[in-house]
Design an enzyme around this catalytic site. Structure first.
Site, PDB file in Angstrom:
ATOM      1  N   VAL A   1       3.784 -37.717  14.778  1.00 44.29           N
ATOM      2  CA  VAL A   1       4.759 -37.644  15.188  1.00 44.29           C
ATOM      3  C   VAL A   1       4.464 -38.509  17.585  1.00 44.29           C
ATOM      4  O   VAL A   1       5.339 -38.889  17.961  1.00 44.29           O
ATOM      5  CB  VAL A   1       5.614 -36.655  15.713  1.00 44.29           C
ATOM      6  CG1 VAL A   1       6.579 -36.417  14.788  1.00 44.29           C
ATOM      7  CG2 VAL A   1       5.167 -35.366  16.494  1.00 44.29           C
TER       8      VAL A   1
ATOM      9  N   LYS B   1      -3.704 -34.302  10.032  1.00 48.93           N
ATOM     10  CA  LYS B   1      -3.730 -33.684   8.471  1.00 48.93           C
ATOM     11  C   LYS B   1      -5.222 -34.241   8.102  1.00 48.93           C
ATOM     12  O   LYS B   1      -5.518 -34.040   7.210  1.00 48.93           O
ATOM     13  CB  LYS B   1      -2.990 -33.488   8.304  1.00 48.93           C
ATOM     14  CG  LYS B   1      -2.352 -33.156   9.139  1.00 48.93           C
ATOM     15  CD  LYS B   1      -0.522 -32.676   8.771  1.00 48.93           C
ATOM     16  CE  LYS B   1       0.120 -31.703   9.666  1.00 48.93           C
ATOM     17  NZ  LYS B   1       1.874 -32.619   9.422  1.00 48.93           N
TER      18      LYS B   1
ATOM     19  N   TYR C   1      -5.506 -25.244  14.989  1.00 49.28           N
ATOM     20  CA  TYR C   1      -4.494 -26.715  13.803  1.00 49.28           C
ATOM     21  C   TYR C   1      -3.626 -26.981  15.939  1.00 49.28           C
ATOM     22  O   TYR C   1      -3.208 -28.323  15.153  1.00 49.28           O
ATOM     23  CB  TYR C   1      -3.173 -25.687  13.598  1.00 49.28           C
ATOM     24  CG  TYR C   1      -2.310 -26.710  13.027  1.00 49.28           C
ATOM     25  CD1 TYR C   1      -2.373 -27.729  11.905  1.00 49.28           C
ATOM     26  CD2 TYR C   1      -0.831 -26.744  13.898  1.00 49.28           C
ATOM     27  CE1 TYR C   1      -1.308 -28.588  11.617  1.00 49.28           C
ATOM     28  CE2 TYR C   1       0.042 -27.154  13.607  1.00 49.28           C
ATOM     29  CZ  TYR C   1       0.215 -28.360  12.311  1.00 49.28           C
ATOM     30  OH  TYR C   1       1.079 -29.372  11.952  1.00 49.28           O
TER      31      TYR C   1
ATOM     32  N   TYR D   1       6.366 -37.874   5.638  1.00 48.02           N
ATOM     33  CA  TYR D   1       7.395 -36.828   5.744  1.00 48.02           C
ATOM     34  C   TYR D   1       8.526 -37.612   4.853  1.00 48.02           C
ATOM     35  O   TYR D   1       7.463 -37.529   3.523  1.00 48.02           O
ATOM     36  CB  TYR D   1       8.071 -37.044   6.865  1.00 48.02           C
ATOM     37  CG  TYR D   1       7.289 -37.150   8.559  1.00 48.02           C
ATOM     38  CD1 TYR D   1       6.715 -36.011   8.302  1.00 48.02           C
ATOM     39  CD2 TYR D   1       6.480 -37.794   9.336  1.00 48.02           C
ATOM     40  CE1 TYR D   1       5.127 -35.615   9.592  1.00 48.02           C
ATOM     41  CE2 TYR D   1       6.064 -38.534  10.223  1.00 48.02           C
ATOM     42  CZ  TYR D   1       4.824 -37.174  10.613  1.00 48.02           C
ATOM     43  OH  TYR D   1       4.337 -36.795  11.605  1.00 48.02           O
TER      44      TYR D   1
ATOM     45  N   SER E   1      -0.520 -35.487  13.751  1.00 47.28           N
ATOM     46  CA  SER E   1      -0.517 -35.147  12.208  1.00 47.28           C
ATOM     47  C   SER E   1      -1.921 -36.250  11.418  1.00 47.28           C
ATOM     48  O   SER E   1      -1.942 -35.901  10.088  1.00 47.28           O
ATOM     49  CB  SER E   1       1.032 -35.579  11.342  1.00 47.28           C
ATOM     50  OG  SER E   1       1.544 -33.808  10.951  1.00 47.28           O
TER      51      SER E   1
HETATM   52  N1  GLU Z   1       1.363 -31.004  15.694  1.00 46.21           N
HETATM   53  C1  GLU Z   1       2.777 -31.485  15.067  1.00 46.21           C
HETATM   54  C2  GLU Z   1       3.463 -30.620  14.678  1.00 46.21           C
HETATM   55  O1  GLU Z   1       3.261 -29.278  14.306  1.00 46.21           O
HETATM   56  C3  GLU Z   1       2.388 -31.875  14.065  1.00 46.21           C
HETATM   57  C4  GLU Z   1       3.695 -33.014  13.763  1.00 46.21           C
HETATM   58  C5  GLU Z   1       3.299 -34.240  12.971  1.00 46.21           C
HETATM   59  O2  GLU Z   1       2.387 -34.929  13.601  1.00 46.21           O
HETATM   60  O3  GLU Z   1       4.509 -34.568  12.291  1.00 46.21           O
HETATM   61  O4  GLU Z   1       4.914 -30.083  14.800  1.00 46.21           O
END
Ligand code: GLU
Length: 304
Positions: free
Chosen positions: A258, A67, A189, A240, A64
Site C-alpha cells: 500500500v 511479506k 510485523y 490482494y 506488504s
Molecule cells: N502494514 C499494512 C497493514 O498491515 C500492510 C498493508 C499492505 O501493504 O497490504 O495494513
C-alpha cells in the site's frame, strides 16, 4: 536484443503526467503525506545490468512487499512445517479481511494476507532474540546496502491505528496459531512493513527469486524448490483480490504494497520494481500496474 533502458524510459514518459493516479493510502496516517507525483522504475537483469527511470532512487515504505522477504527469511528455518499453520490458496478477499480466518479455524489462506504474514512474524519472534535486528540485517545483506532502515514513524503510526491487525492477531491467538504475545508479534510485523527501500534496492533484494534462490551476492538463500514455491505464491496471492487481474494484464509473479510499490519477477531473466504511491480501489499502485502491463506487452516477456 531488447533495449531495456529505452523501453523503461518510454513507459516512464508515457505515464509520468497521467492525471489518473489513484488514491494515496491514508488509513496509515504517516503514509498519507507522500507526493502522488512520484514515479520510478528499476529493472535488475540476472546478467548484472540495471536499467532505471524517474524516481527509482527515493526510499519508500514497502509495506506488504516485506511479506515475501519475511517468508524467504523463515522458509529455510521452518521448511515445510510453515504450511501446517498457513495455507497456500488465494483469498479473493482484501488483505485485512477477518471473517475467512474465523471460518477456517485460524489458518490464514496464504502468507501474503495480513493474518498469514502475522503467523510468519510469530515464527521469527520465536526463533530470534532480536527479530527486528536480524531481519534488517537479512535485507542489508540481500541488497549489499547498509543504509537500509525501518521508518520508525510509519511503524508507530500503524501501531496506533492497526486495529484490524490487532483483531487478526487475537483471533490467531484464540485459535492457538500464535506462540508469542500479540504485542510482540505485531511490533515485529509493523516494523517489517515500515521498511524503506528504493526501487533499486527492492529489485536487488528480490534478485534471488529470478535466480533460483541465489542472491545478488551469489549466496544460496533458498533452495531452487523454495524459490519456485514463493514465485508461485506471488503469482496466485501477490495482489490482494486482484491477483487474477495482474496475471491477466502483466503475466509475472509479483507483490504489491500500500506504499505504492510493486515488484515483479521473470525467473531466469530479471526483477522489476515500480513505485507510484496512488492506489486503485483494490489497493494496488495504479500507475505501477499500467507500467508493468506496458512493459510485458512491449517486450513480449512474461511467464506465459
Ligand atoms: N502494514 C499494512 C497493514 O498491515 C500492510 C498493508 C499492505 O501493504 O497490504 O495494513
Amino acid at each position: 536484443m531488447i533495449d531495456f533502458q529505452k523501453v523503461i524510459e518510454s513507459i516512464y514518459v508515457e505515464l509520468k503526467d497521467d492525471i489518473n493516479r489513484g488514491e494515496i493510502a491514508s488509513y496509515i496516517p504517516e503514509l498519507s503525506t507522500i507526493d502522488s507525483q512520484n514515479f520510478g522504475i528499476h529493472l535488475k537483469h540476472i546478467d548484472g545490468n540495471s536499467y532505471s527511470s524517474g524516481d527509482w532512487n527515493i526510499p519508500f515504505s514497502i509495506q506488504s512487499i516485506s511479506k515475501v522477504l519475511s517468508l524467504a527469511f523463515v522458509f529455510p528455518i521452518y521448511k515445510d512445517t510453515i504450511w501446517e499453520r498457513i495455507d497456500v490458496e488465494p483469498s479473493g478477499n482484501p488483505f485485512n479481511q477477518l471473517s475467512l480466518l474465523e471460518l477456517e479455524n485460524g489458518i490464514p489462506r496464504n502468507p501474503f494476507i495480513n493474518a498469514g504474514a502475522i503467523v510468519i512474524a510469530d515464527m521469527l519472534v520465536s526463533h530470534f532474540d532480536n527479530p527486528k535486528h536480524e531481519f534488517l540485517n537479512f535485507i542489508k545483506d540481500l541488497t549489499n546496502d547498509q543504509t537500509i532502515n525501518y521508518n520508525y514513524d510509519v511503524a508507530k503510526s500503524e501501531q496506533r491505528t492497526g486495529f484490524r491487525n490487532y483483531a487478526a492477531a487475537n483471533l490467531l491467538k484464540a485459535f492457538d496459531n500464535l506462540e508469542n504475545h500479540v504485542d510482540d508479534v505485531l511490533d515485529f510485523y509493523f516494523h517489517q512493513c515500515a521498511l524503506e527501500l528504493t526501487c533499486e534496492q527492492l529489485s536487488n533484494a528480490f534478485f534471488m527469486f529470478a535466480n533460483h534462490g541465489i542472491c545478488l551476492q551469489q549466496k544460496k538463500r533458498l533452495s531452487q524448490s523454495q524459490a519456485k514455491r514463493i514465485n508461485a505464491l506471488m503469482l496466485t496471492c501477490g495482489f490482494y483480490d486482484e491477483a487474477g487481474e495482474f496475471a491477466f494484464e502483466v503475466g509475472l509473479p509479483g507483490k504489491s504494497g500500500v506504499g505504492g510499490g510493486i515488484i515483479a519477477v521473470l525467473p531466469n531473466h530479471f526483477t522489476i520494481t515500480t513505485w507510484s504511491p496512488g492506489l486503485n480501489q483494490k489497493g494496488n499502485s495504479l500507475i505501477g500496474m499500467k507500467a508493468l502491463e506496458k512493459f510485458t506487452t512491449k517486450t513480449n516477456l512474461s511467464i506465459f
